[in-house]
Design an enzyme around this catalytic site. Structure first.
Site, PDB file in Angstrom:
ATOM      1  N   LYS A   9       0.831  -1.202   0.000  1.00 56.63           N
ATOM      2  CA  LYS A   9       0.000   0.000   0.000  1.00 56.63           C
ATOM      3  C   LYS A   9       0.871   1.261   0.000  1.00 56.63           C
ATOM      4  CE  LYS A   9      -3.940  -2.311   2.243  1.00 56.63           C
ATOM      5  NZ  LYS A   9      -4.905  -2.281   3.382  1.00 56.63           N
ATOM      6  N   TYR A  49     -12.252  -2.021  -3.506  1.00 52.62           N
ATOM      7  CA  TYR A  49     -12.815  -2.096  -2.152  1.00 52.62           C
ATOM      8  C   TYR A  49     -14.343  -2.032  -2.144  1.00 52.62           C
ATOM      9  CZ  TYR A  49      -8.279  -1.858   0.234  1.00 52.62           C
ATOM     10  OH  TYR A  49      -7.031  -2.139   0.723  1.00 52.62           O
ATOM     11  N   PHE A  57     -15.498   3.938   7.077  1.00 56.35           N
ATOM     12  CA  PHE A  57     -14.127   4.319   6.718  1.00 56.35           C
ATOM     13  C   PHE A  57     -13.854   4.246   5.213  1.00 56.35           C
ATOM     14  CE2 PHE A  57     -14.183  -0.201   7.909  1.00 56.35           C
ATOM     15  CZ  PHE A  57     -13.638  -0.783   6.787  1.00 56.35           C
ATOM     16  N   ARG A  85      -1.940 -14.462   3.328  1.00 53.94           N
ATOM     17  CA  ARG A  85      -2.748 -13.913   4.442  1.00 53.94           C
ATOM     18  C   ARG A  85      -2.063 -14.191   5.781  1.00 53.94           C
ATOM     19  NH1 ARG A  85      -6.832 -10.242   3.512  1.00 53.94           N
ATOM     20  NH2 ARG A  85      -7.908 -10.971   5.375  1.00 53.94           N
ATOM     21  N   THR A  91      -5.560  -7.761  10.306  1.00 58.63           N
ATOM     22  CA  THR A  91      -5.821  -6.465   9.676  1.00 58.63           C
ATOM     23  C   THR A  91      -5.294  -5.305  10.514  1.00 58.63           C
ATOM     24  OG1 THR A  91      -7.831  -7.399   8.711  1.00 58.63           O
ATOM     25  CG2 THR A  91      -7.653  -4.993   8.743  1.00 58.63           C
ATOM     26  N   ASN A 112      -2.006  -0.127   6.909  1.00 56.81           N
ATOM     27  CA  ASN A 112      -1.474  -1.416   7.359  1.00 56.81           C
ATOM     28  C   ASN A 112      -0.594  -2.116   6.328  1.00 56.81           C
ATOM     29  OD1 ASN A 112      -3.520  -2.138   5.681  1.00 56.81           O
ATOM     30  ND2 ASN A 112      -4.742  -3.219   7.212  1.00 56.81           N
ATOM     31  N   HIS A 115      -1.776  -5.546   1.248  1.00 55.66           N
ATOM     32  CA  HIS A 115      -3.075  -6.177   0.959  1.00 55.66           C
ATOM     33  C   HIS A 115      -2.834  -7.521   0.304  1.00 55.66           C
ATOM     34  CE1 HIS A 115      -7.015  -7.052  -0.830  1.00 55.66           C
ATOM     35  NE2 HIS A 115      -6.334  -7.358  -1.914  1.00 55.66           N
ATOM     36  N   GLU A 126      -9.757  -9.772  -8.238  1.00 52.98           N
ATOM     37  CA  GLU A 126      -8.723  -8.744  -8.103  1.00 52.98           C
ATOM     38  C   GLU A 126      -7.639  -8.873  -9.172  1.00 52.98           C
ATOM     39  OE1 GLU A 126      -7.573  -9.043  -3.964  1.00 52.98           O
ATOM     40  OE2 GLU A 126      -9.553  -8.394  -3.284  1.00 52.98           O
TER      41      GLU A 126
HETATM   42  P1  GTP Z   1      -7.023  -5.787   2.889  1.00 53.03           P
HETATM   43  O1  GTP Z   1      -6.040  -6.848   2.516  1.00 53.03           O
HETATM   44  O2  GTP Z   1      -6.495  -4.394   2.716  1.00 53.03           O
HETATM   45  O3  GTP Z   1      -8.360  -5.997   2.205  1.00 53.03           O
HETATM   46  O4  GTP Z   1      -7.213  -5.955   4.462  1.00 53.03           O
HETATM   47  P2  GTP Z   1      -8.024  -7.065   5.219  1.00 53.03           P
HETATM   48  O5  GTP Z   1      -8.630  -8.036   4.255  1.00 53.03           O
HETATM   49  O6  GTP Z   1      -7.131  -7.611   6.281  1.00 53.03           O
HETATM   50  O7  GTP Z   1      -9.157  -6.211   5.905  1.00 53.03           O
HETATM   51  P3  GTP Z   1     -10.596  -5.778   5.346  1.00 53.03           P
HETATM   52  O8  GTP Z   1     -10.788  -6.269   3.943  1.00 53.03           O
HETATM   53  O9  GTP Z   1     -11.589  -6.117   6.366  1.00 53.03           O
HETATM   54  O10 GTP Z   1     -10.445  -4.199   5.315  1.00 53.03           O
HETATM   55  C1  GTP Z   1      -9.851  -3.575   4.195  1.00 53.03           C
HETATM   56  C2  GTP Z   1      -8.985  -2.444   4.654  1.00 53.03           C
HETATM   57  O11 GTP Z   1      -9.798  -1.406   5.187  1.00 53.03           O
HETATM   58  C3  GTP Z   1      -8.010  -2.787   5.775  1.00 53.03           C
HETATM   59  O12 GTP Z   1      -6.804  -3.316   5.331  1.00 53.03           O
HETATM   60  C4  GTP Z   1      -7.789  -1.435   6.413  1.00 53.03           C
HETATM   61  O13 GTP Z   1      -6.754  -0.733   5.757  1.00 53.03           O
HETATM   62  C5  GTP Z   1      -9.102  -0.725   6.187  1.00 53.03           C
HETATM   63  N1  GTP Z   1      -9.886  -0.736   7.405  1.00 53.03           N
HETATM   64  C6  GTP Z   1     -10.536  -1.782   7.981  1.00 53.03           C
HETATM   65  N2  GTP Z   1     -11.141  -1.400   9.104  1.00 53.03           N
HETATM   66  C7  GTP Z   1     -10.856  -0.077   9.234  1.00 53.03           C
HETATM   67  C8  GTP Z   1     -11.195   0.904  10.191  1.00 53.03           C
HETATM   68  O14 GTP Z   1     -11.885   0.629  11.174  1.00 53.03           O
HETATM   69  N3  GTP Z   1     -10.706   2.169   9.973  1.00 53.03           N
HETATM   70  C9  GTP Z   1      -9.944   2.483   8.902  1.00 53.03           C
HETATM   71  N4  GTP Z   1      -9.491   3.728   8.728  1.00 53.03           N
HETATM   72  N5  GTP Z   1      -9.603   1.587   7.980  1.00 53.03           N
HETATM   73  C10 GTP Z   1     -10.051   0.331   8.158  1.00 53.03           C
HETATM   74 MG    MG Z   2      -9.775  -7.478   2.571  1.00 52.95          MG
END
Ligand code: GTP
Ligand code: MG
Length: 147
Positions: A9, A49, A57, A85, A91, A112, A115, A126
């Site tokens: 990212k 997304y 968010f 993963r 996350t 974070n 992805h 994707e």
């Molecule tokens: P990705 O690999 O980025 O998709 O992460 P993930 O699969 O571990 O998490 P998820 O798909 O649930 O969420 C996608 C992304 O949204 C996360 O990686 C975070 O960067 C962001 N995100 C999730 N929860 C929050 C939140 O509460 N606040 C904010 N600002 N960002 C969030």
């Molecule tokens: Mg995700």
């Protein structure tokens, strides 16, 4: 072999962590079959997304992912989706185990670092979204020692 979509990212690119992150996946045995640096458009970010469209968010997430280039790649290998993963960690970096990418390199959930596709369906979607040009097919001598 299974393929997964992975990206460093904008925070990871800005912090100079692309090499470190790619090196971890390479050392694990995963094979790079496509990679590029991308300035993400709002359209691509919203499509990527889409599942989070209704989340509070979402705007912040799209803003962040389009704020500076990302390093996008396709990685291939046995169980590539689950392996990536696991290597990424939870996350929220505050909860991610030490030894994982987010556990070692991340600090906050909003930025974070990395992805990775979360299922075979997500990976297919994707990969088609980010790499309509497709991946490369090539042999590595070491492939026989990894599966
Ligand atoms: P990705 O690999 O980025 O998709 O992460 P993930 O699969 O571990 O998490 P998820 O798909 O649930 O969420 C996608 C992304 O949204 C996360 O990686 C975070 O960067 C962001 N995100 C999730 N929860 C929050 C939140 O509460 N606040 C904010 N600002 N960002 C969030
Ligand atoms: Mg995700």
């Amino acid at each position: 072999r299974e393929q997964t979509f992975v990206m460093v990212k904008p925070d990871g690119v800005q912090r100079g962590l692309v090499g470190e992150i790619v090196a971890r996946f390479e050392r694990k045995g995963l094979k790079l079959v496509a990679a590029k640096l991308v300035q993400v458009s709002k359209e691509l970010a919203e499509a990527h997304y889409a599942e989070h469209r209704e989340r509070p968010f979402f705007g912040e997430l799209v803003q962040f992912i389009t704020s500076s280039p990302v390093f996008a790649m396709i990685l291939e290998g046995e169980n590539a989706i689950a392996v990536v993963r696991a290597m990424m960690g939870k996350t929220n970096p505050a909860e991610a185990a030490p030894g994982t990418i987010r556990g070692d390199l991340g600090l906050t959930i909003g930025m974070n670092v990395v992805h990775g596709s979360d299922s075979p369906e997500s990976a297919k979607r994707e990969i088609e979204l980010w790499f309509p040009e497709g991946a490369l097919t090539y042999e590595r001598t070491v492939d026989a020692w990894l599966a």
